[in-house]
Design an enzyme around this catalytic site. Sequence first.
Site, short mmCIF file in Angstrom:
data_model
loop_
_atom_site.label_atom_id
_atom_site.label_comp_id
_atom_site.label_asym_id
_atom_site.label_seq_id
_atom_site.Cartn_x
_atom_site.Cartn_y
_atom_site.Cartn_z
N TYR A 251 9.81 4.06 -4.02
CA TYR A 251 9.81 3.79 -2.59
C TYR A 251 11.12 4.31 -2.01
O TYR A 251 12.04 4.68 -2.73
CB TYR A 251 9.72 2.28 -2.33
CG TYR A 251 8.51 1.61 -2.93
CD1 TYR A 251 7.27 1.67 -2.29
CD2 TYR A 251 8.60 0.91 -4.13
CE1 TYR A 251 6.16 1.04 -2.84
CE2 TYR A 251 7.50 0.28 -4.69
CZ TYR A 251 6.28 0.35 -4.04
OH TYR A 251 5.19 -0.26 -4.57
N THR B 66 4.44 -0.98 7.61
CA THR B 66 4.58 -2.44 7.72
C THR B 66 5.13 -2.79 9.10
O THR B 66 6.05 -2.15 9.59
CB THR B 66 5.54 -2.97 6.63
OG1 THR B 66 4.96 -2.73 5.36
CG2 THR B 66 5.78 -4.46 6.79
N THR B 67 4.59 -3.83 9.69
CA THR B 67 4.99 -4.21 11.04
C THR B 67 6.29 -5.01 11.07
O THR B 67 7.15 -4.78 11.92
CB THR B 67 3.87 -5.04 11.71
OG1 THR B 67 2.65 -4.29 11.66
CG2 THR B 67 4.21 -5.34 13.16
N GLY C 116 5.50 3.60 2.61
CA GLY C 116 5.42 2.64 1.53
C GLY C 116 4.34 2.93 0.52
O GLY C 116 4.06 2.11 -0.36
N GLY D 262 -3.84 -4.45 -0.05
CA GLY D 262 -3.74 -5.84 0.33
C GLY D 262 -4.66 -6.16 1.49
O GLY D 262 -5.40 -7.14 1.46
N SER D 263 -4.64 -5.33 2.51
CA SER D 263 -5.55 -5.51 3.64
C SER D 263 -6.93 -4.98 3.32
O SER D 263 -7.87 -5.15 4.09
CB SER D 263 -5.00 -4.79 4.88
OG SER D 263 -4.79 -3.42 4.60
N ASP E 73 2.55 6.35 6.30
CA ASP E 73 3.02 5.21 5.52
C ASP E 73 4.07 5.63 4.49
O ASP E 73 3.73 6.24 3.48
CB ASP E 73 1.82 4.56 4.82
CG ASP E 73 2.20 3.32 4.03
OD1 ASP E 73 3.29 2.78 4.25
OD2 ASP E 73 1.39 2.89 3.19
N ASP F 195 9.58 0.94 5.22
CA ASP F 195 8.12 1.11 5.20
C ASP F 195 7.55 1.20 6.61
O ASP F 195 7.42 0.20 7.31
CB ASP F 195 7.50 -0.08 4.45
CG ASP F 195 6.00 0.08 4.24
OD1 ASP F 195 5.42 1.05 4.76
OD2 ASP F 195 5.42 -0.77 3.54
#
Length: 428
Positions: free
Chosen positions: A267, A298-299, A105, A146-147, A103, A295
Site C-alpha cells: 500500500y 476510503t471516505t 488502496g 468488504g462492501s 483506488d 487510500d
Amino acid sequence: MLTSLPLSLALLSVSYSVTAIPQARPQGQHLPLKRRSLPPQNEEEWGLWALAHRQKMASKYGTGDPEKRSTGTNLITNQNTDSSFFGSLAIGTPPVSYDVILDTGSADLWVAESSCNSNCDGVATFNPNASSTFITENTPFSISYGSGEASGFLGADTVQMAGFSVSNQTFGLCDTVSDGLLSSPVSGLLGLAFKTIASSGAVPFWQALVEGGAWDEPLMAFHLTRYLNDSTSETLEFGGSLSFGFVNESLYTGEIEYLDLATTESYWILPLTTLSTNGQSISIPDGSESYAAIDTGTTLVGGPSEYLRKFYAQIPGSNPGTGNFQGYYTYPCDTTVNATMSFGGKAWPISEADFRLTQLSRQLCLGAFFDLTTGRSAPAWIVGDTFLCTATTHLLSDLQSSPALRLHLAAPTRQFQVQQSDPLQPLL
C-alpha cells in the site's frame, strides 16, 4: 472544494508495450474525475451507512497479504457527496470508454463483462468478442472489498488513459458482482497500489507506464473536491483531477513536505506520528502501530481504538456511538474541533467541514475518525478522503532514486470554480 493528492511512481519490466497517444493537446492537461455522494438523509440511514462503511474497511484491510507523451490528466467525477471518485479509461480495439473507481488502496483493474447478469444493470460492460486485440488468459479472478465481491476471469487487452496506452494489460472481466458494488455509471475499479497486493498478480496499469518510461516524472497526482454536508450537491459532481507524470504547481501553495514511505511496495504507507485535537497531541509509537495507508477509495479515517479514545477525550461532550454507530464518536455540534495529523513533520489541519461527517440531530454531530481493527499484514491506520481533501498529496516511486518511495504533501491553493460547461468526458 478540491484538494489534491499527487502520486509519483516508477517500476518493473514487462512484456507489454507502453506508448503515448499522439494528440494535439497541450502537455499536462487533466483527466476528469467524478465523485459519488453519500446517500443518507436521516439518522437511521446514517447509522446503516456508518455500520456498512466500518465493516467494509475491516474486511478490506482485515485479512490477506499483501516518442512519448510525458504528462497527462484525467478529470474526476465526485459521486454521491464524496462517497467515491471515478475517472474514465478505454479498453480494446476499437477503444470503448468505461468509468472506474480510482483506488490507491488496491491494485487490480476490473470491469463488468458483457455476460454479467447480477447487479450490472445500467452500467457499460466489456464485450471481449468486440475487441480485435483481446486475449483470454483462462484464469479465474475474484476480489473482495468488504462492501462486496466481484468475480469472473482474467484477460488482456490495450488499455488507454490520459493519453497513455498499455498493450496486453491484464485485467479482470467480472460476470458476477455483489449488490451495491457498482453504481451507474461506474463499470469497475482501477487499483493504483502495488503489484504485491494485486489479487490477479498482474502489474498495475500505472506501474506498467512507469516501467515503460512513459512519464516525465514517476508521479501521479490527485486533486479531490469535497461536497460533504452540501445540501445543494447532486449525485454526480466535478471531482477534481488525476495527473500523470507531473505536478500542477497551480494547485498548491507554499512548501512541499517530503516524506519517505514506511514500508516497501504494497500500500502507499506513511508513518503517522502525531494526532491532535484542540491543541492536545497524542503520540503514536514507531513501528507497525503508526503505519497509515493513503487510500483514495476510503471516505473517512480509521485507526486503533486506543488512540481514538484519547483523541475524542479532548473534545468536550464527545461519546462513543452505540448500535449502528458503534466504533464512531458523537460530539456536540456547537463544539469547535481543531484536528491535525502529522507524519513526522508539519501538522496538517483537518477542516471542521471535513471532520464533521454529518449532523445527526439539532445538538449531535458524528466525527469522521472511527475505530478500525485491521489484519496482521495490513496497516493500522487507513487515511481516506477526510484527509486527502485537506492536503495536496504526492506519492513517489522511483527505482532510480534513493529513497525510491516517497510521499509529498502540500497545501491546496484554493477552491476550484467549476463551470457547468466544463467537460467531464474522458481524454483518451
